[in-house]
Write an enzyme that holds these catalytic residues in place. Structure first.
Site, PDB file in Angstrom:
ATOM      1  CB  VAL A 159       2.277  -6.453   4.998  1.00  0.00           C
ATOM      2  CG1 VAL A 159       1.748  -6.662   5.522  1.00  0.00           C
ATOM      3  CG2 VAL A 159       1.631  -4.518   4.889  1.00  0.00           C
ATOM      4  CE  LYS A 216       0.700  -1.519   8.209  1.00  0.00           C
ATOM      5  NZ  LYS A 216      -0.183  -0.586   8.480  1.00  0.00           N
ATOM      6  CG  ASP A 220      -8.412   5.027   4.971  1.00  0.00           C
ATOM      7  OD1 ASP A 220      -8.715   5.352   4.150  1.00  0.00           O
ATOM      8  OD2 ASP A 220      -6.887   4.392   4.850  1.00  0.00           O
ATOM      9  N   GLY A 263       0.869  -1.123  -0.330  1.00  0.00           N
ATOM     10  CA  GLY A 263      -0.099   0.038   0.241  1.00  0.00           C
ATOM     11  C   GLY A 263       1.092   1.191  -0.079  1.00  0.00           C
TER      12      GLY A 263
END
Length: 725
Positions: free
Chosen positions: A423, A437, A534, A418
């Site tokens: 990840v 992550k 989010d 992302g």
């Protein structure tokens, strides 16, 4: 460490090292490298493979105190092996059941205790008799391995042949020497005569009848006398129940016994002389002495019978002989036994002392390195203005351990990416699987989010929030370590035609309620009031039981005790999920998350993305399409076709109604998450009419593909500034 304290340290180290760990708890699962050892060290429970070349692994119990190859006495998953033992985990779940699963979350074996979920917390313990029991805090055993034997009866095990004239338990042989799966031969009671006889079976055909029970409590069998105790079998018939128990005893005399064969008859000896003959013969294992009052044909009316070696084919009979067993308890026997015991102990202590020295050397070096990295982390976080001086305890993971766990961030371990970075799946020492992550190097965008997430999520504990296990800063590497959730994210199922069938309506509604409870915890029930900012399908992770967990707190914000709303010029999030007041003016509150939840709710019901306007003819997006169907009384047409036939229509329509209340333009019109949960779970509750939503986050309605790509480009951690229309 001063040299004067090393002997004391050795004593403490050795005492802790030698103490067995015989318990399994909720907080301490059993992995491939773990082993439970009964309190006295007689038995062990863990994972094993029958041979070094066999790729099948099993959970079993074996004799821990015996030298040589393992003698397996119980196997849990004998007919369902695990292909890779490093992926196996034995846990106690919230229903107080033992569950053995692999790395994919598949249940390999489990108990069925029928204890109410969450009512109490059980623990499991391996007893010195070789019995693995699941025990409640009040001491009551709710499950035990003795009730589910495989091919072995242990001393103190109650082996029930029949209960109320029905066969209960059966021993089933291994298929082969290196294959513990169920073989052809078994041992059980005879269904036709459950109280009288037992049989050996070849599949379903009787193979060998072991005799009819004669009503005596001690049955025929073998007594082993090469130790300081003897093993014998007791038969018990209570009327309803017929069972055997093998026990160990140190009693020298057994009355009324059928004596074994292969004896030595010594004439003209008194009882004391007969006993002396046995005691002075090292190979003597037993003797019997009896008068033959009716034996007129013999000149010697007395007899002394002496045995050497194992005693075979003995039993309890009326008017039998008194059989005296010679046990290994003489002075010579004790001296030899003491030498056999003492020498290994001394060797063990010397070996442990060497291990302790090496451990001290490595541990001190490792601790020194970890302290240096920990100070660097604390210094790094103390410079953060975003955290407002928040103090938190940092769960620290060593960078070398992360490299080893992820195989140096191998592409084969990559499970997601992302705006933050990538990840990776990892396996820490001990077999625990984690998700790592990794912040993209030089990413100014992710630095603030990294600091924010560590402080926030380390303070949060809820079953519907992803759990942070640790973090790491090493030079320019910044990493977060989470619990690994094998089912990944909600969008991987919801928007995939090949996977969405997994999400039946029951599962979808469970996910909806789980997300709402996680948000309620963030907004109201945690010690901090937190706005996520989010919330979207890709940030909802699913565990093995499809329980949702909210993740990615990089953009979350903490509210003060009396704070209801905040403003920012740095608008972050994902188009489509942003509330109008946040996207156009930078104002956010708990109602901003409520709006995102409403969008999420519509996506779960319909199986459509918020940005998929090109899939809905003549409509700008999912919200506008939903409103039109609602006004026309056709809201049921919104439901995903894969669940439409099986879902309760009233429940689905209530979800759509609640979603429209959540996506209303004015924040003050939207319900709090506490009201959302109440409306979802109480079918008779009156719901107010929703107001028509005018704002659409994807403003370019003319080009469906353009809006789709816009949303994707801002997926993950998205940073942009929008102007009001």
């Amino acid at each position: 460490m001063s040299i004067h304290y090393i002997p004391i340290f050795f004593l403490l180290f050795l005492s802790s090292f030698c103490k067995s760990d015989d318990q399994l708890t909720h907080a301490k699962p059993l992995t491939h490298s773990d082993m439970l050892i009964s309190n006295s060290g007689y038995f062990a429970l863990g994972f094993f493979s029958p041979t070094s070349t066999n790729n099948s692994f099993y959970l079993g119990i074996w004799y821990h105190s015996l030298p040589g190859p393992r003698t397996i006495v119980w196997v849990a998953n004998r007919d369902n092996p695990i292909s890779t033992h490093s992926s196996a985990t034995l846990i106690i779940n919230n229903s107080s059941d033992l569950v053995l699963s692999d790395s994919h979350g598949h249940n390999i074996w489990r108990t069925e205790t029928n204890i109410t979920a969450g009512a109490t917390r059980a623990h499991a313990v391996l007893l010195d008799q070789g019995n693995f029991v699941l025990r409640l805090p009040n001491g009551m055993d709710i499950w035990q391995s003795f009730h589910y034997p495989t091919d072995t009866i242990l001393p103190a095990m109650k082996f029930v042949f029949s209960y109320k004239a029905k066969i209960v338990e059966r021993l089933v042989a291994w298929k082969g020497l290196d294959d513990p799966s169920s073989g052809d031969f078994s041992y059980s009671g005879d269904p036709s005569y459950p109280y009288l006889q037992v049989l050996t079976w070849n599949k379903t055909i009787p193979y060998c009848r072991l005799g009819v029970w004669n009503g005596m409590p001690v049955a025929g069998g073998r007594i082993l006398t090469n130790t300081s105790s003897i093993l014998y079998q007791t038969v018990i018939n209570t009327g309803d129940e017929f069972y055997f128990v093998y026990a160990i005893s140190n009693n020298l005399q057994f009355p009324e016994m059928k004596v074994p064969g292969n004896f030595l008859h010594i004439r003209n000896k008194s009882f004391d002389q007969c006993e002396a003959v046995c005691n002075h013969n090292c190979s003597c294992t037993a003797f019997a002495y009896a008068n033959m009052s009716g034996g007129s044909a013999m000149a010697d009316p007395s007899r002394c019978l002496v045995w050497s070696g194992e005693l075979i084919d003995i039993g309890k009979i009326p008017n039998g002989e008194n059989l005296h067993i010679r046990l290994a308890d003489t002075a010579v026997d004790k001296k030899v036994s003491s030498v056999k015991i003492t020498l290994p102990i001394i060797a063990c202590l010397l070996l442990l002392s060497c291990i302790a020295l090496v451990w001290i050397y490595k541990y001190r070096g490792k601790r020194r390195n970890e302290e240096t990295q920990r100070k660097m982390m604390l210094g790094y976080f103390s410079t953060s203005n975003e955290l407002g001086g928040e103090n938190t305890e940092f769960p620290f993971v060593n960078f070398k351990d992360i490299l080893s766990a992820t195989k140096f961030f191998a592409n084969s371990n990559l499970i997601g990416r992302g705006g933050f970075g990538k990840v990776y799946k990892g396996t820490l020492e001990g077999g625990k699987e984690v998700a790592v992550k990794r912040l993209s190097k030089g990413s100014g965008q992710g630095t603030v989010e990294f600091k924010n997430e560590v402080v926030l999520i380390s303070k949060l504990q809820h079953k519907n929030l992803v759990r942070l296990l640790g973090c790491c800063i090493h030079e320019d590497e910044k990493l977060l370590i989470y619990e690994y959730l094998p089912n990944k994210s909600l969008d991987a199922f919801l928007f995939d035609a090949a996977q969405k069938h997994v999400l039946d309506w029951f599962t979808r509604f469970k996910i909806i309620k789980g997300i709402s409870r996680g948000l309620l915890y963030l907004h109201q029930d945690s010690t901090l009031t937190i706005i996520h900012r989010d919330l979207k399908t890709s940030n909802i992770l699913l565990d093995t039981e499809m329980t949702p967990k909210i993740s990615d707190f990089g953009m979350a914000r903490i509210f003060g005790a009396n704070q209801n709303q905040a403003n920012t010029t740095r608008v972050v999030g994902t188009y489509g999920y942003m509330s109008p007041e946040y996207a156009m003016g930078g104002a956010f509150s708990v109602k901003s998350d409520t709006y995102s939840f409403g969008v999420l709710l519509l996506e779960i019901v319909s199986g459509l993305k918020i940005s998929s306007s090109h899939l809905i003819a003549n409509f700008c997006g999912l919200i506008a399409y939903t409103w039109r169907l609602w006004e026309d009384g056709k809201a049921i047409q919104l439901v995903d076709s894969s669940v439409l036939a099986s879902c309760p229509h009233d429940e689905v329509l209530r979800c759509i109604h609640v979603a429209l209340l959540c996506v209303q333009d004015r924040a003050s019109d939207r319900p709090l998450m506490s009201s959302v949960i109440f409306m979802l779970e109480n079918k008779t509750t009156f719901l107010p009419a929703p107001k028509q939503p005018v704002y659409f986050a994807v403003s370019n309605c003319g080009d469906g593909e353009g809006s789709e790509s816009m949303e994707n480009s801002l997926n993950g951690v998205s940073i942009t500034t929008l102007k009001g229309r």
